[in-house]
Design an enzyme around this catalytic site. Structure first.
Site, PDB file in Angstrom:
ATOM      1  N   ASP A   1     -49.732 -31.341  28.773  1.00  0.00           N
ATOM      2  CA  ASP A   1     -49.566 -33.054  29.456  1.00  0.00           C
ATOM      3  C   ASP A   1     -48.442 -33.744  29.657  1.00  0.00           C
ATOM      4  OD1 ASP A   1     -51.271 -34.599  31.199  1.00  0.00           O
ATOM      5  OD2 ASP A   1     -51.920 -35.574  29.875  1.00  0.00           O
ATOM      6  N   ASP A  46     -57.855 -35.633  32.551  1.00  0.00           N
ATOM      7  CA  ASP A  46     -58.398 -37.191  30.673  1.00  0.00           C
ATOM      8  C   ASP A  46     -59.668 -37.213  30.636  1.00  0.00           C
ATOM      9  OD1 ASP A  46     -55.600 -36.620  31.606  1.00  0.00           O
ATOM     10  OD2 ASP A  46     -55.369 -38.459  32.938  1.00  0.00           O
TER      11      ASP A  46
END
Length: 394
Positions: free
Chosen positions: A219, A265
């Site tokens: 990420d 997420d």
């Protein structure tokens, strides 16, 4: 998989940005607060209910709903596969026409979204059917080969109630396909997230740490190191993210100034939180300490992400904040309670699953491997002594 929180106010990841060079009017503080609060709430719903459903899924009797177990090898390879997929999508959007790619993706997610939404609403809809509803059972069976070499490819059981749910979900699917409305997008996104948390099971806490740690680096790199993730998120017209308009108070349901949250997420931390709920249940203490701790840690991590994004006006890799919180908080609680060994020795694959008959007498034990082995021997020894006395139990 898109895994970044983006603020359209800075123009870096705006889902419905202006294309004629005009500048958007600034969003009101009330609109921004409503958008961020709604994204946070929408993220919490599939995690909470998906975790509860993951417990029922592991104990259920329907083989069509059996979970997919993620091993440590799968977890180690996942960030590499996700990076290749993300880069491939980025190159596709650079080389080929975005219009045709999104058309193919829309059809693909149209089918997946209908199935996911139908599976999501089915338990809720069952409560509304009358007792005398003519409910018939069906089975979709697809095999390969014949005789002893016959192998099941698809074995899906459903009933008339499921068909009704499928019809209702198809209405949302057609709405999404024709209008790409943000509400239809969110319905599909929530369904994907809840199904992911429910049906994807980590086999142990170590595997969860490997997965979250790898995606933590993934990420950060793809959000801060390149513009690949933000570009794909802007170009990818599919329900892989939750969106909420910051100008809803001004424009109503036709608002188009969106803040967004990637489904990665939600699902990635969510399957770890669901694992901790199953660990709580295995302890048989009638408390859900680790589940509530990790759930609160998720709220803290996502809230911190939104705060940092709002301050710096730049898309943030949410896992940068979520991973330390979701792993760190439960581990600290385990240290305080002296249950670190139990936490990291817990195996989710030891749950009683309907599709693994050899595990129907497997003991539920929280403790060291030695105590687990002793319990297994006692459990196996018991039936042998009783078998001559009660042959009908075979």
């Amino acid at each position: 998989m898109d895994s970044a929180v983006s603020d359209p106010h800075n123009g870096s990841a705006e889902a419905g940005g202006p294309t004629n060079g005009t500048t958007r009017p600034p969003s009101t503080p009330e609109g921004i607060a409503l958008a961020y609060g709604s994204l946070l709430l929408m993220a919490l719903l599939p995690i909470f209910f998906g975790a509860l459903r993951s417990v029922r899924c592991a104990r259920g009797k329907n083989a069509s709903d059996m979970p997919e177990t993620i091993t440590s090898r799968d977890a180690a390879r996942f960030p590499i596969i996700a990076s290749c997929t993300l880069l491939g999508l980025y190159l596709f959007f650079k080389i080929f026409s975005q219009e045709y790619i999104n058309l193919l993706l829309s059809m693909y997610f149209f089918v997946l979204g209908i199935l996911a939404l139908s599976h999501t609403i089915s338990p809720l809809m069952n409560k509304f059917f009358p007792a005398n509803f003519p409910n018939r059972q069906y089975q979709l069976l697809f095999t390969q080969g014949s005789g002893e070499n016959k192998e099941e490819i698809i074995n899906y059981e459903f009933d008339t109630k499921d068909l009704v749910c499928l019809g209702l979900s198809s209405i949302v699917g057609v709405w999404y396909l024709l209008r790409k409305h943000w509400i239809a997008n969110n319905l599909f996104g929530l369904a994907f997230s809840l199904n992911g948390v429910e049906l994807l099971h980590l086999n142990n806490v170590s595997t969860g740490c490997i997965l979250l740690g790898g995606l933590f680096i993934y990420d950060i790199f793809w959000v801060f190191g390149t513009n690949v993730m933000v570009t794909v998120a802007k170009s990818f017209e599919a329900p892989i993210k939750l969106v909420f308009p910051q100008d809803l108070l001004e424009k109503g349901l036709e608002a188009d100034n969106f803040a967004m949250l990637g489904l990665g997420d939600i699902v990635i931390p969510g399957i770890f939180i669901a694992l901790l709920l199953r660990f709580d249940i295995s302890l048989k203490k009638n408390t859900h300490t680790y589940f509530y701790t990790s759930f609160a840690a998720y709220i803290f991590g996502l809230g911190l992400t939104i705060f940092i994004m709002h301050i710096f006006k730049h898309a943030q890799p949410a896992l940068l904040y979520l991973v330390p919180a979701c792993i760190g908080f439960p581990v600290l609680v385990a240290l305080a309670k002296g249950e670190v060994t139990e936490m990291f020795s817990y195996e989710s694959s030891a749950e009683i699953l309907p599709h693994t008959p050899r595990l129907t007498h497997f003991p539920t034990v929280s403790g060291s491997p030695a105590s687990l082995a002793d319990s297994m021997q006692q459990k196996l020894a018991g039936p042998r002594r009783r078998r001559p006395q009660n042959p009908s139990a075979m």
